[in-house]
Design an enzyme around this catalytic site. Structure first.
Site, PDB file in Angstrom:
ATOM      1  N   MET A  41       0.923  -1.151  -0.006  1.00 33.32           N
ATOM      2  CA  MET A  41      -0.002  -0.002  -0.058  1.00 33.32           C
ATOM      3  C   MET A  41       0.697   1.288  -0.025  1.00 33.32           C
ATOM      4  O   MET A  41       2.060   1.198   0.122  1.00 33.32           O
ATOM      5  CB  MET A  41      -0.860  -0.035   1.108  1.00 33.32           C
ATOM      6  CG  MET A  41      -1.862  -1.180   1.293  1.00 33.32           C
ATOM      7  SD  MET A  41      -3.031  -1.325   2.756  1.00 33.32           S
ATOM      8  CE  MET A  41      -3.954   0.150   2.329  1.00 33.32           C
ATOM      9  N   HIS A  42       0.281   2.429  -0.293  1.00 36.67           N
ATOM     10  CA  HIS A  42       0.730   3.667  -0.013  1.00 36.67           C
ATOM     11  C   HIS A  42       1.826   4.013  -0.975  1.00 36.67           C
ATOM     12  O   HIS A  42       2.120   5.409  -0.938  1.00 36.67           O
ATOM     13  CB  HIS A  42       1.387   3.835   1.402  1.00 36.67           C
ATOM     14  CG  HIS A  42       0.364   3.239   2.472  1.00 36.67           C
ATOM     15  ND1 HIS A  42      -0.778   3.718   2.598  1.00 36.67           N
ATOM     16  CD2 HIS A  42       0.938   2.351   3.487  1.00 36.67           C
ATOM     17  CE1 HIS A  42      -1.121   2.900   3.683  1.00 36.67           C
ATOM     18  NE2 HIS A  42      -0.184   2.260   4.193  1.00 36.67           N
ATOM     19  N   ASP A  80      -2.676  -5.115   0.478  1.00 37.03           N
ATOM     20  CA  ASP A  80      -2.230  -6.364   1.342  1.00 37.03           C
ATOM     21  C   ASP A  80      -3.036  -6.998   2.158  1.00 37.03           C
ATOM     22  O   ASP A  80      -3.332  -8.259   2.294  1.00 37.03           O
ATOM     23  CB  ASP A  80      -0.829  -6.469   1.333  1.00 37.03           C
ATOM     24  CG  ASP A  80      -0.282  -5.080   2.129  1.00 37.03           C
ATOM     25  OD1 ASP A  80      -1.109  -4.399   2.856  1.00 37.03           O
ATOM     26  OD2 ASP A  80       0.881  -5.003   2.195  1.00 37.03           O
TER      27      ASP A  80
END
Length: 518
Positions: free
Chosen positions: A94-95, A251
């Site tokens: 992520m991110h 995830d």
């Protein structure tokens, strides 16, 4: 696998789904039968670039190459025809920030979730939006791991790249774009950007306006199990042209689907390098202090509350620093070193002979939000042995997870049972410790493919193999027997835990002062 199976009548009648798990160290692709059985898997690793201390970047092209090549590998290994694969789902780290120009070309390396360069930008976001308002809207404080700070950093330090940007994507969304040619984001991953109005499941007009970020840079939003497109002719060498591609998920959101944590009262705890307590909620629940994260779930309309700690690193540190003999013995025996460490820790009594450990070797996220926090043995005396210290480390890691579970209990999202995941979840010793500290049954999932299986289930819903996510999980997920809590041991742990809770507040200022020393 057996080539005879590849030609069997049963195989020709089965439907197949691909789960692609885009991680930080590599991408793992698994081909599943619709029953959830893994048919073939392949992992390809790629480099992590650190141009400066605390920075972390990767090449998006590496992700695409790894996804494409792992898909080809599992199709070849299985003997399944590409056209027999009904759906593709992607789970992803992520991110990370991916910037594309108008032609869809990558403008710079992706800045990753573990990159710490954006504290100044996070402070700016907090000051501009207001800490309470930011949490009210995005359900989370401004953190260096999240995406918004990275956007502001590029705008400030690399204005030429920012001026050319026409699209902002997250890592797995970039891979899906390469598969389908479609720009899209989905709720679970977008929740970790600081730009999503999590309660209303849309981009926050207020945040974007106050941060001067053009909404047109952001892609349309989908739910995780929505179809996001079909494999293009250009990408068809991997999966077969026209295959449905699901929106996918972050995830942990996919791990939740892959472990069946998709209904109220379900949760999992991950014990690895990081530690996660992850609970499902049918309604949005936000911690006003921002101690834990609230994200949209992969299940449409539902939410997740999760903590993230750095405590799990403590056992690896102890192993690498003090247990060379055990590591060598394990190598000669052909077993995991942690098997021997578990046996040693079990020889120390509960409470490690009155020894406590604070597992904050790299600072701490949930629930402390304190980068200055540090590790400590408390109560160390001449009576203690290495096995006492080892058990104290393991208990300290679990106390940190119990502390986050208490936050979730306060938010009314506490589960009635727990699934154990990650490396620590494979240890019966740690699972029993978890059951006793949490005072709830602890189980494991028979299938260990986690995020990849979750991504495949999302693909199955997107292409119509399954009706919805909860019913798919009921068909696919198999749980092992539970380890039951012992009330007497639980009462003993409770006394140590109450003391553990007092230690960080008592030492907080000392940690801060220590960080300022030369």
């Amino acid at each position: 696998m057996d080539n005879g199976f590849a030609e069997s009548e049963g195989m020709r009648n089965l439907k197949y789904l691909l789960g692609i798990d885009l991680g930080t160290s590599g991408t793992k692709t698994v081909l599943f039968e619709e029953t959830g059985r893994a048919v073939a898997s392949k992992t390809i690793e790629y480099p992590l670039y650190q141009p400066k201390n605390g920075w972390a970047e990767q090449e998006p092209e590496d992700w695409w190459n790894a996804a494409r090549d792992t898909v080809k590998a599992v199709i070849a290994k299985s003997g399944v025809k590409p056209e027999d694969v009904k759906g593709v789902g992607i789970s992803g780290q992520m991110h990370g920030l991916v910037l594309l120009d108008r032609e869809g070309r990558v403008l710079r390396r992706s800045i990753l979730w573990c990159d710490g360069r954006t504290q100044e930008e996070c402070d700016e976001i907090t000051q501009t939006i207001g800490k309470e308002r930011l949490i009210e809207l995005s359900a989370n404080p401004a953190l260096t791991g999240f995406t918004a700070g990275k956007i502001l950093w590029v705008r400030k330090h690399e204005p030429e790249a920012y001026e050319k940007a026409a699209h902002i994507l997250l890592p797995k969304d970039y891979v899906r774009y390469r598969l389908t040619g479609e720009y899209a984001a989905e709720m679970s991953d977008a929740s970790g950007t600081n730009l999503l109005d999590v309660s209303h499941r849309c981009w926050s007009e207020e945040i974007l306006e106050k941060l001067h970020i053009d909404k047109n840079l952001l892609p349309p939003l989908l739910e995780s199990s929505d179809p996001a497109g079909r494999v293009t002719a250009e990408a068809a060498a991997a999966t077969g042209e026209g295959t449905v591609v699901a929106a996918g998920g972050g995830d942990n959101a996919c791990a939740a689907v892959g472990t069946g944590v998709v209904t109220e009262g379900r949760a999992f705890t991950t014990i690895g390098t990081s530690g996660v307590v992850f609970a499902h909620s049918d309604r949005v629940q936000i911690d006003p202090a921002g101690r834990v994260h609230t994200f949209c779930a992969a299940v449409p309309g539902a939410y997740t509350v999760m903590s993230c700690t750095l405590a799990g690193l403590s056992l690896k540190w102890y192993r690498d620093t003090f247990c060379q003999a055990e590591c060598q013995a394990a190598k000669e025996m052909g077993v995991d070193p942690y098997v021997l460490l578990n046996e040693e820790a079990a020889q120390s009594p509960l409470g490690a002979n009155r020894l406590l450990f604070l597992p904050y070797l790299m600072g701490e996220r949930s629930p402390l939000l304190d980068s200055n926090a540090r590790g400590a043995f408390v109560g160390l005396s001449a009576i203690h042995t290495r096995r006492d210290m080892l058990r104290a480390v393991m208990e300290g890691v679990m106390y940190s997870q119990r502390q986050n579970l208490d936050v979730l209990r306060g938010m009314k999202v506490a589960p009635d049972a727990m699934l154990a995941c990650g490396g620590g979840g494979t240890s019966p010793f740690w699972r029993q410790m978890m059951a006793d500290m949490f005072q709830m049954p602890v189980r494991t999932v028979a299938n260990r493919e986690g995020p990849a299986l979750g991504a495949a289930i999302l693909a199955g819903v997107a292409c119509g193999v399954y009706e919805d996510i909860p019913s798919a999980c009921e068909k696919v997920i198999r749980l092992n027997e539970a380890q039951q809590p012992d009330p007497e041991r639980g009462a003993q742990y409770e006394r140590y835990y109450r003391l553990y809770e007092k230690l960080y507040p008592a030492m907080k200022e000392s940690f801060a002062e220590l960080s300022r020393l030369d």
